[in-house]
Design a protein around this motif. Structure first.
Motif, PDB file in Angstrom:
ATOM      1  N   VAL A 113       0.790  -1.237   0.000  1.00  0.00           N
ATOM      2  CA  VAL A 113       0.000   0.000   0.000  1.00  0.00           C
ATOM      3  C   VAL A 113       0.819   1.283   0.000  1.00  0.00           C
ATOM      4  O   VAL A 113       0.320   2.340  -0.364  1.00  0.00           O
ATOM      5  CB  VAL A 113      -0.961   0.021   1.207  1.00  0.00           C
ATOM      6  N   ASN A 114       2.088   1.242   0.414  1.00  0.00           N
ATOM      7  CA  ASN A 114       2.901   2.456   0.485  1.00  0.00           C
ATOM      8  C   ASN A 114       3.741   2.584  -0.790  1.00  0.00           C
ATOM      9  O   ASN A 114       4.678   1.803  -0.997  1.00  0.00           O
ATOM     10  CB  ASN A 114       3.805   2.407   1.720  1.00  0.00           C
ATOM     11  N   PRO A 115       3.429   3.568  -1.659  1.00  0.00           N
ATOM     12  CA  PRO A 115       4.121   3.643  -2.953  1.00  0.00           C
ATOM     13  C   PRO A 115       5.592   4.016  -2.838  1.00  0.00           C
ATOM     14  O   PRO A 115       6.369   3.721  -3.753  1.00  0.00           O
ATOM     15  CB  PRO A 115       3.329   4.719  -3.710  1.00  0.00           C
ATOM     16  N   GLN A 116       5.999   4.652  -1.740  1.00  0.00           N
ATOM     17  CA  GLN A 116       7.408   5.023  -1.560  1.00  0.00           C
ATOM     18  C   GLN A 116       8.252   3.851  -1.066  1.00  0.00           C
ATOM     19  O   GLN A 116       9.367   3.641  -1.533  1.00  0.00           O
ATOM     20  CB  GLN A 116       7.540   6.203  -0.586  1.00  0.00           C
ATOM     21  N   ARG A 117       7.747   3.085  -0.142  1.00  0.00           N
ATOM     22  CA  ARG A 117       8.519   2.016   0.480  1.00  0.00           C
ATOM     23  C   ARG A 117       8.143   0.623  -0.018  1.00  0.00           C
ATOM     24  O   ARG A 117       8.903  -0.322   0.184  1.00  0.00           O
ATOM     25  CB  ARG A 117       8.322   2.047   2.010  1.00  0.00           C
ATOM     26  N   GLN A 118       6.979   0.503  -0.625  1.00  0.00           N
ATOM     27  CA  GLN A 118       6.473  -0.824  -0.969  1.00  0.00           C
ATOM     28  C   GLN A 118       6.098  -0.918  -2.452  1.00  0.00           C
ATOM     29  O   GLN A 118       5.107  -1.511  -2.827  1.00  0.00           O
ATOM     30  CB  GLN A 118       5.278  -1.166  -0.080  1.00  0.00           C
ATOM     31  N   GLY A 158       0.876  -1.866   4.999  1.00  0.00           N
ATOM     32  CA  GLY A 158       1.688  -0.723   5.383  1.00  0.00           C
ATOM     33  C   GLY A 158       2.534  -0.940   6.616  1.00  0.00           C
ATOM     34  O   GLY A 158       3.215  -0.020   7.074  1.00  0.00           O
ATOM     35  N   SER A 159       2.521  -2.163   7.164  1.00  0.00           N
ATOM     36  CA  SER A 159       3.294  -2.436   8.383  1.00  0.00           C
ATOM     37  C   SER A 159       4.792  -2.540   8.095  1.00  0.00           C
ATOM     38  O   SER A 159       5.622  -2.056   8.851  1.00  0.00           O
ATOM     39  CB  SER A 159       2.814  -3.740   9.036  1.00  0.00           C
TER      40      SER A 159
END
Length: 388
Positions: free
Chosen positions: A173-178, A230-231
């Motif tokens: 869900v996190n476009p920067q980290r995932q 997002g975890s």
């Protein structure tokens, strides 16, 4: 029994005796020595892997020496024969190819490390590794490429080319980290049958069937357990009872407890708790998680908050938060608990220090021992009992 298997058995016995001394309430003998190896990044003047003398009777850490020059040997693993050490090399290029590497070292009688060889990690950004319990293979996780591999260990301790690898795919869900897979750790269960890979980029904890004879990892059924989106699951630890396990989630600063079916290799989430005593702020993230040798406590490191979270482990495997102890430094990346369970050493990456804590084996609480010990850019801490 071969010489190699004799060494493996002797090393396992030494670690077992130390753990048994804790269970029986005994204190370490005055003459028992340990070496502490520290993996680093080549910044702040670091040249590779460092070694310290450690006195488990007093908690004194001293005698820093450069055990081996190496390029970004961030995480370390000691083989069960206690004669060899392996490191991930966080390099962008290995033998002309876009890949990281894993290096093998022989542990010399004075504690120095003699480089043996290096092999490709079959991916980019290798960040974590483990030696299997039979001393046959090293398993490594690649953060950059989101993959895992198996490297055979020869009779001389050298590594061979990878015999197996697995590539993760997808996003979360996190476009920067995932934006893609990021395998952040790899662990083996007590039976040496299943390998667990926590993938920060996919919010999944993968389980692979591990064949120590063939040197292969193959997807289990089910292949993974998903945590809250997002975890960012990062590092993982099994409980010594073989029935529970824990993953620390980097992005939400939480820890998730699981029941573990050791026969099927299946993880079932039972609880998720915060590792911080306050809401998550910008710059906060978690790093390491470990179960105390007694099985009574769980510890996790918080970067930004710069603390170690302490949890009591209940009979059902669930956690009760005990408190947080400052690491007296910046960015506690990793920490190590000595085999007796009486000491914890935290590696403060951005303040170039190691801090020794005494563990209260009744409550799990930590008390720092002054002063801090200097070492450049510490990332990983590993203990090795010295046999005489």
């Amino acid at each position: 029994m071969t010489l190699r298997s004799s060494r493996i058995a002797a090393g396992a016995m030494l670690f077992g005796l130390l753990a048994a001394s804790l269970a029986g309430g005994d204190q370490p003998a005055q003459g028992q020595e340990m070496w502490v190896y520290v993996g680093t990044y080549n910044q702040h003047g670091s040249k590779g892997i460092y070694r310290f003398d450690f006195d488990p009777a007093t908690g004194k850490l001293s005698g820093r020496t450069l055990a081996a020059e190496a390029t970004n040997p961030s995480f370390l693993a000691i083989a069960p024969d206690c004669k060899h050490l392996y490191s991930v090399d966080e390099v962008a290029d290995f033998n002309g190819k876009k890949s990281g590497a894993v290096s093998a070292f022989a542990i010399e009688p004075d504690g120095g490390l003699k480089r043996l060889n290096a092999e490709s990690s079959m991916g980019t950004g290798p960040c974590h590794l483990v030696a299997d319990k039979a001393g046959k293979h090293v398993l490594a996780a690649n953060y950059g490429s989101g993959s895992a591999c198996v490297l055979p260990i020869g009779e001389d301790g050298k590594l061979g080319p990878a015999t197996s690898s697995q590539q993760h795919k997808g996003t979360s869900v996190n476009p920067q980290r995932q934006e893609g897979p990021h395998a952040h750790s790899i662990n083996l269960d007590a039976a040496n049958r299943f390998a667990v890979v926590a993938d920060l980029g996919l919010d999944k904890v993968f389980v692979y069937r591990y064949d120590a004879d063939k040197g292969t990892i193959t997807p289990n059924e089910p292949p993974a357990t998903k945590v809250t989106g997002g975890s960012g699951p990062r590092h993982f630890a099994f409980h010594p009872n073989g029935k529970n396990a824990y993953v620390i989630n980097e992005m939400t600063c939480t820890v998730t407890a699981f029941n573990y079916d050791a026969e099927k290799g299946v993880l079932t989430e039972i609880q998720t708790l915060p590792t911080l005593p306050r809401p998550v702020q910008a710059g906060d993230s978690t790093a390491e998680v470990q179960v105390h040798p007694s099985g009574k406590f769980l510890y996790g490191s918080n970067r930004g908050h710069n603390s170690i979270a302490v949890f009591k482990i209940d009979a059902d495997g669930k956690l009760t938060h005990v408190g947080n102890e400052s690491t007296h430094g910046k960015t506690p990346r990793n920490f190590g608990i000595d085999p007796t369970g009486n000491w914890l050493i935290a590696a403060n990456q951005d303040s170039d220090t190691l801090v020794v804590f005494r563990v209260d084996t009744r409550t799990g609480e930590l008390t720092s021992m002054a002063p801090a010990v200097e070492v450049p850019m510490p990332v990983c801490v590993k203990f090795l009992p010295v046999s005489k």
